[in-house]
Design an enzyme around this catalytic site. Structure first.
Site, PDB file in Angstrom:
ATOM      1  N   ARG A   1       0.871  -1.175   0.000  1.00  0.00           N
ATOM      2  CA  ARG A   1       0.000   0.000   0.000  1.00  0.00           C
ATOM      3  C   ARG A   1       0.907   1.223   0.000  1.00  0.00           C
ATOM      4  NH1 ARG A   1       2.416   1.934   3.735  1.00  0.00           N
ATOM      5  NH2 ARG A   1       0.877   3.578   3.755  1.00  0.00           N
ATOM      6  N   GLY A   2       0.279   2.406  -0.146  1.00  0.00           N
ATOM      7  CA  GLY A   2       1.084   3.619  -0.302  1.00  0.00           C
ATOM      8  C   GLY A   2       1.249   3.872  -1.793  1.00  0.00           C
ATOM      9  N   ALA A   3       0.971   5.113  -2.210  1.00  0.00           N
ATOM     10  CA  ALA A   3       0.853   5.409  -3.641  1.00  0.00           C
ATOM     11  C   ALA A   3       2.058   4.964  -4.495  1.00  0.00           C
ATOM     12  CB  ALA A   3       0.561   6.895  -3.826  1.00  0.00           C
TER      13      ALA A   3
ATOM     14  N   ARG B   1      -7.104  -0.629  -7.052  1.00  0.00           N
ATOM     15  CA  ARG B   1      -7.465   0.445  -6.102  1.00  0.00           C
ATOM     16  C   ARG B   1      -7.649   1.737  -6.907  1.00  0.00           C
ATOM     17  NH1 ARG B   1      -4.203   1.064  -0.626  1.00  0.00           N
ATOM     18  NH2 ARG B   1      -6.125   2.089   0.020  1.00  0.00           N
TER      19      ARG B   1
ATOM     20  N   GLN C   1      -2.026   2.560   9.886  1.00  0.00           N
ATOM     21  CA  GLN C   1      -0.719   2.648   9.205  1.00  0.00           C
ATOM     22  C   GLN C   1       0.292   3.428  10.052  1.00  0.00           C
ATOM     23  OE1 GLN C   1      -3.659   3.156   7.737  1.00  0.00           O
ATOM     24  NE2 GLN C   1      -3.670   2.656   5.564  1.00  0.00           N
TER      25      GLN C   1
ATOM     26  N   ASP D   1      -1.763  10.692  -2.169  1.00  0.00           N
ATOM     27  CA  ASP D   1      -2.139   9.670  -3.159  1.00  0.00           C
ATOM     28  C   ASP D   1      -2.445  10.271  -4.519  1.00  0.00           C
ATOM     29  OD1 ASP D   1      -2.947   8.610  -0.336  1.00  0.00           O
ATOM     30  OD2 ASP D   1      -2.502   6.907  -1.640  1.00  0.00           O
TER      31      ASP D   1
ATOM     32  N   ASN E   1      -5.214  12.477   0.462  1.00  0.00           N
ATOM     33  CA  ASN E   1      -4.337  11.608   1.270  1.00  0.00           C
ATOM     34  C   ASN E   1      -5.216  10.841   2.254  1.00  0.00           C
ATOM     35  OD1 ASN E   1      -1.685  10.621   1.961  1.00  0.00           O
ATOM     36  ND2 ASN E   1      -1.825  11.784   3.859  1.00  0.00           N
ATOM     37  N   LYS E   2      -4.590   9.999   3.040  1.00  0.00           N
ATOM     38  CA  LYS E   2      -5.304   9.139   3.992  1.00  0.00           C
ATOM     39  C   LYS E   2      -6.348   9.898   4.793  1.00  0.00           C
ATOM     40  CE  LYS E   2      -5.035   5.684   4.304  1.00  0.00           C
ATOM     41  NZ  LYS E   2      -6.019   4.821   3.581  1.00  0.00           N
TER      42      LYS E   2
END
Ligand code: MRU
Length: 350
Positions: free
Chosen positions: A46-48, A94, A201, A242, A252-253
């Site tokens: 995960r993570g862009a 995603r 996270q 992201d 973002n998150k």
């Protein structure tokens, strides 16, 4: 400690299983576009930027798999058709991180540049491109790190949200890369990590990375950020992203917007570490960024334990959008864009 989030090993892609960190450290192995897409969807990776690198390897693996199948069967058409199916399954894994689509586009261009060659030759070209995307990601993170580190004072206490570290990239990290570079430059900084509900996270990944590096880190729950700022215990905020729209709005998150509003209220600079591959110039503003809704189980409880009242309606948007006006600066590999807006982003790409 060098964290290799993704690595090429025995003709397979291996990825750290981030779902079980920090309790266990394990690599899982992938050999096709569909299996890599599954790894992205289920949050093994995960993570862009890391999602983008994984997708690039997914395309290369599919080309390798199809070219060995084709040796047995002999049809060029099936190779092309199989590749298209591979691109589709990866693109559907995603929706929010634009790096996924950026990497797929780059892999498609690489494919087009050798489309007349044999499938094994195409597969080798695509594998070389995936390796290059991985190596380039680390170089870009280090460049961003140097620009971002210059913004932090010696002794700065910096809050971050989610994990924008080595685990969210091919290595070094974007926001956490800024912290690593600051420490490397001799600055004594300390990190405040938001827990980052519901997937944790911050608590699981950012805290783990910082502990591995011996960078001082304090974990707080998300709802403590305002208190910490009001107490004068936060000097700057640095987060990852992201997708950034052409006007500088930042996805973002989930919870990042809340932190940005609080930072503005307390006159604390709010920086976003952002490789150019995360800026989506085709999207005018943050309103058009697709926001992933994830399973309600993530909010209901943890693993098999459910604390929410049975029957309650639950929402789980995984990202939010921070308007450009709340962003002090975008830290890119080309330098820092202060108070980003449409004109400044246009110039960045000119
Ligand atoms: O749902 P995730 O864990 O993939 O979300 C990750 C983030 O929001 C990160 O902050 C973002 O991708 C930047 S990572 C360098």
């Amino acid at each position: 400690m060098k964290i290799e989030t993704l690595r090429w090993f025995n003709n397979r892609l291996e990825m750290i299983d981030q779902r079980i960190l920090p309790a266990s450290f394990e690599y899982l192995s992938y050999d096709s576009a569909a299996s890599v897409a599954g790894g992205i969807r289920s949050m093994v990776v995960r993570g862009a930027p890391a999602i983008g690198v994984a997708a690039a390897y997914g395309v290369a693996l599919e080309a390798l798999r199809l070219s060995s199948l084709r040796q047995a069967q002999g049809e060029r058409f099936e190779f092309d058709q199989g590749m298209e199916a591979g691109f589709t399954v990866l693109a559907q894994s995603r929706p929010t991180a634009v790096n996924l689509f950026w990497a797929l586009q780059r892999m498609r261009k690489a494919w087009e540049s050798v489309v007349e060659q044999t499938p094994p030759q195409i597969a080798q070209r695509l594998l070389a491109e995936a390796h290059e995307i991985l190596a380039e990601d680390i170089r870009i993170n280090k460049a961003m790190g140097a620009h971002g580190a210059a913004l932090l004072q010696d002794g700065a206490r910096v809050l971050t949200h989610c994990n924008a570290g080595a685990l969210a990239t091919a290595g070094w990290g974007t926001a956490l890369g800024v912290f690593r570079s600051a420490v490397e430059a001799g600055k004594k900084i300390s990190v405040i990590a938001d827990e980052t509900r519901p997937f944790l996270q911050g608590a699981r990944l950012t805290a783990w990375e910082m502990v591995q590096e011996s960078i001082p880190v304090t974990l707080i729950t998300d709802n403590m950020a305002g208190y910490m700022m009001a107490q004068g215990e936060v000097d700057a905020v640095v987060v990852g992203t992201d997708r950034v729209a052409a006007n500088g709005d930042v996805a973002n998150k989930i919870g990042t917007y809340m932190v940005a509003v609080l930072a503005r209220r307390h006159n604390i600079p709010f920086y976003v570490a952002c490789p150019l591959s995360t800026i989506d110039m085709s999207i005018v503003s943050g309103k058009d960024i697709p926001i992933e809704e994830r399973s309600v189980d993530e909010v209901k409880g943890f693993r098999d334990y459910h604390w929410a009242a049975e029957g309650v309606k639950i929402r789980n948007p995984a990202f939010d959008v921070t308007p450009a006006e709340l962003v002090t600066g975008l830290i890119t590999e080309r330098g820092v864009v202060m108070q980003p807006d449409a004109e400044k982003l246009r110039r960045l790409f000119a």
